[in-house]
Enzyme design. Structure first.
Site, PDB file in Angstrom:
ATOM      1  N   SER A 197       0.863  -1.182   0.000  1.00  0.00           N
ATOM      2  CA  SER A 197       0.000   0.000   0.000  1.00  0.00           C
ATOM      3  C   SER A 197       0.899   1.231   0.000  1.00  0.00           C
ATOM      4  O   SER A 197       2.054   1.166   0.466  1.00  0.00           O
ATOM      5  CB  SER A 197      -0.857   0.004   1.275  1.00  0.00           C
ATOM      6  OG  SER A 197      -1.516   1.246   1.429  1.00  0.00           O
ATOM      7  N   TYR A 255      -1.840  -1.216  10.495  1.00  0.00           N
ATOM      8  CA  TYR A 255      -1.957  -1.385   9.037  1.00  0.00           C
ATOM      9  C   TYR A 255      -0.676  -0.905   8.354  1.00  0.00           C
ATOM     10  O   TYR A 255      -0.116  -1.609   7.506  1.00  0.00           O
ATOM     11  CB  TYR A 255      -3.170  -0.618   8.519  1.00  0.00           C
ATOM     12  CG  TYR A 255      -3.443  -0.830   7.042  1.00  0.00           C
ATOM     13  CD1 TYR A 255      -4.141  -1.954   6.600  1.00  0.00           C
ATOM     14  CD2 TYR A 255      -2.988   0.080   6.089  1.00  0.00           C
ATOM     15  CE1 TYR A 255      -4.392  -2.157   5.248  1.00  0.00           C
ATOM     16  CE2 TYR A 255      -3.236  -0.113   4.734  1.00  0.00           C
ATOM     17  CZ  TYR A 255      -3.942  -1.228   4.322  1.00  0.00           C
ATOM     18  OH  TYR A 255      -4.186  -1.427   2.975  1.00  0.00           O
TER      19      TYR A 255
HETATM   20  P1  NAP Z   1     -11.570  -5.972  -0.021  1.00  0.00           P
HETATM   21  O1  NAP Z   1     -12.529  -5.368  -0.987  1.00  0.00           O
HETATM   22  O2  NAP Z   1     -11.913  -5.981   1.421  1.00  0.00           O
HETATM   23  O3  NAP Z   1     -11.227  -7.452  -0.507  1.00  0.00           O
HETATM   24  C1  NAP Z   1     -10.289  -8.217   0.221  1.00  0.00           C
HETATM   25  C2  NAP Z   1     -10.661  -9.675   0.110  1.00  0.00           C
HETATM   26  O4  NAP Z   1      -9.704 -10.419   0.889  1.00  0.00           O
HETATM   27  C3  NAP Z   1     -12.039  -9.968   0.687  1.00  0.00           C
HETATM   28  O5  NAP Z   1     -12.742 -10.865  -0.142  1.00  0.00           O
HETATM   29  C4  NAP Z   1     -11.712 -10.594   2.022  1.00  0.00           C
HETATM   30  O6  NAP Z   1     -12.693 -11.497   2.491  1.00  0.00           O
HETATM   31  C5  NAP Z   1     -10.429 -11.344   1.690  1.00  0.00           C
HETATM   32  N1  NAP Z   1      -9.697 -11.702   2.892  1.00  0.00           N
HETATM   33  C6  NAP Z   1      -9.547 -10.966   4.020  1.00  0.00           C
HETATM   34  N2  NAP Z   1      -8.837 -11.651   4.931  1.00  0.00           N
HETATM   35  C7  NAP Z   1      -8.536 -12.849   4.355  1.00  0.00           C
HETATM   36  C8  NAP Z   1      -7.847 -13.993   4.797  1.00  0.00           C
HETATM   37  N3  NAP Z   1      -7.329 -14.072   6.028  1.00  0.00           N
HETATM   38  N4  NAP Z   1      -7.715 -15.036   3.963  1.00  0.00           N
HETATM   39  C9  NAP Z   1      -8.252 -14.998   2.736  1.00  0.00           C
HETATM   40  N5  NAP Z   1      -8.948 -13.954   2.250  1.00  0.00           N
HETATM   41  C10 NAP Z   1      -9.087 -12.891   3.063  1.00  0.00           C
HETATM   42  O7  NAP Z   1     -10.159  -5.264  -0.128  1.00  0.00           O
HETATM   43  P2  NAP Z   1      -9.429  -4.522  -1.347  1.00  0.00           P
HETATM   44  O8  NAP Z   1      -9.668  -3.083  -1.177  1.00  0.00           O
HETATM   45  O9  NAP Z   1      -9.720  -5.198  -2.632  1.00  0.00           O
HETATM   46  O10 NAP Z   1      -7.919  -4.764  -0.907  1.00  0.00           O
HETATM   47  C11 NAP Z   1      -7.123  -5.783  -1.455  1.00  0.00           C
HETATM   48  C12 NAP Z   1      -5.701  -5.564  -0.976  1.00  0.00           C
HETATM   49  O11 NAP Z   1      -5.269  -4.253  -1.381  1.00  0.00           O
HETATM   50  C13 NAP Z   1      -5.543  -5.606   0.542  1.00  0.00           C
HETATM   51  O12 NAP Z   1      -4.321  -6.222   0.866  1.00  0.00           O
HETATM   52  C14 NAP Z   1      -5.509  -4.135   0.917  1.00  0.00           C
HETATM   53  O13 NAP Z   1      -4.848  -3.914   2.136  1.00  0.00           O
HETATM   54  C15 NAP Z   1      -4.772  -3.566  -0.260  1.00  0.00           C
HETATM   55  N6  NAP Z   1      -4.974  -2.142  -0.471  1.00  0.00           N
HETATM   56  C16 NAP Z   1      -6.219  -1.662  -0.701  1.00  0.00           C
HETATM   57  C17 NAP Z   1      -6.384  -0.301  -0.905  1.00  0.00           C
HETATM   58  C18 NAP Z   1      -7.745   0.305  -1.161  1.00  0.00           C
HETATM   59  O14 NAP Z   1      -7.841   1.540  -1.165  1.00  0.00           O
HETATM   60  N7  NAP Z   1      -8.794  -0.482  -1.387  1.00  0.00           N
HETATM   61  C19 NAP Z   1      -5.273   0.552  -0.873  1.00  0.00           C
HETATM   62  C20 NAP Z   1      -4.013   0.012  -0.665  1.00  0.00           C
HETATM   63  C21 NAP Z   1      -3.873  -1.339  -0.459  1.00  0.00           C
HETATM   64  P3  NAP Z   1     -13.874 -10.927   3.438  1.00  0.00           P
HETATM   65  O15 NAP Z   1     -14.673 -10.020   2.578  1.00  0.00           O
HETATM   66  O16 NAP Z   1     -14.606 -12.150   3.851  1.00  0.00           O
HETATM   67  O17 NAP Z   1     -13.166 -10.202   4.550  1.00  0.00           O
END
Ligand code: NAP
Length: 255
Positions: free
Chosen positions: A144, A157
């Site tokens: 991130s 985080y």
């Molecule tokens: P999201 O919409 O919450 O999707 C994340 C997915 O990962 C969800 O389906 C979640 O399942 C699953 N997950 C969570 N914990 C898990 C585990 N222990 N084992 C297996 N699956 C798991 O998040 P996103 O925004 O797409 O983010 C994806 C990645 O990008 C993350 O690492 C996040 O930190 C990073 N990121 C996101 C942003 C942003 O602005 N969105 C910015 C920088 C970095 P549940 O729904 O059941 O929890």
């Protein structure tokens, strides 16, 4: 011209929604066969149905990345189904609970770091084991912008995502000579369910426009904009890219 990931077998974690789901679609369109993992199996199955419509081969594995035996099972399932592993997008992650550091409990710290950092360690360990069997591969870990810079009330985080950068570089220098490239993507703020659930909370009214203004490009990113970068990093077009911090953030880190 062949699609960028033609014939490659790739694991995607966090594939049930958000960036992971967009990555599964983009990788399917780029010619990959996919092992999709999430602990939301229904969501992963929905992603898989669209991946199949796009003409890609796909297996879904319910896996919690914070549990080593489940990650080992995911990698083994990919190899059992497709015969090899060429790539991985270690993307599953959870956000912080907006707690000041001096009030942060050990349980809150562990909840985030067990998934975001230890989960990436388990993924790397078992993916590299499989890739060494067949002469190499490429791995992209989702860090991130908050792995490089901080915001208040997100110590666990920021630490987890900074840890992903260190871990990615450690793997890159250790395995580069054995044909395995490892890179980290640093997204800015991306419009996913993770962010939607944050900005919809009453105490964060006004956060969305502030977040948009924080990006020099003037808006949040879309999941597919991260997915396309992951496709390129996993492809042979990125053959000399190893150990990089690859920002896809609309200029967030340039400020
Ligand atoms: P999201 O919409 O919450 O999707 C994340 C997915 O990962 C969800 O389906 C979640 O399942 C699953 N997950 C969570 N914990 C898990 C585990 N222990 N084992 C297996 N699956 C798991 O998040 P996103 O925004 O797409 O983010 C994806 C990645 O990008 C993350 O690492 C996040 O930190 C990073 N990121 C996101 C942003 C942003 O602005 N969105 C910015 C920088 C970095 P549940 O729904 O059941 O929890």
């Amino acid at each position: 011209m062949k699609p960028m990931l033609d014939g490659k077998v790739i694991v995607v974690t966090g594939a049930a929604r958000g960036i992971g789901r967009a990555a599964a679609y983009a990788m399917a369109q780029a010619g990959a066969s996919l092992a999709l993992a999430d602990f939301d199996e229904d969501g992963a199955n929905t992603t898989a149905a669209q991946v199949a419509r796009l003409g890609a081969r796909c297996v879904v594995v319910r896996a919690d990345v914070s549990r080593e035996e489940e990650v080992a099972g995911l990698v083994n399932a990919a190899v059992a189904r497709f015969g090899r592993l060429d790539g991985a997008f270690n993307n599953a992650g959870i956000e912080q609970r907006n707690t000041p550091l001096h009030l942060l409990s050990e349980a809150q710290w562990n909840a985030v770091n067990d998934v975001n950092l230890k989960g990436v360690f388990f993924c790397l360990k078992h993916e590299i084991r499989a890739m060494l069997e067949t002469g190499g591969g490429a791995i992209v870990n989702t860090s991130s912008a908050l792995g490089r810079v901080a915001i208040p009330n997100a110590a666990e985080y920021c630490a987890s995502k900074g840890g992903v950068l260190g871990l990615s570089k450690a793997a890159a220098v250790e395995y580069g000579s054995q044909g395995i490239r490892v890179n980290a993507i640093l997204p800015g703020v991306i419009r996913t369910p993770m962010i939607d659930s944050l900005v919809s909370q009453p105490q964060f009214a006004g956060l969305l426009p502030a977040l948009e203004a924080r990006h020099p490009i003037g808006r949040l990113g879309e999941p597919d904009e991260i997915a396309q970068a992951a496709v390129w990093l996993l492809s042979d077009l990125a053959s000399f890219v190893n150990g990089s911090e690859f920002s896809v953030d609309g200029g967030y880190l340039a400020v």
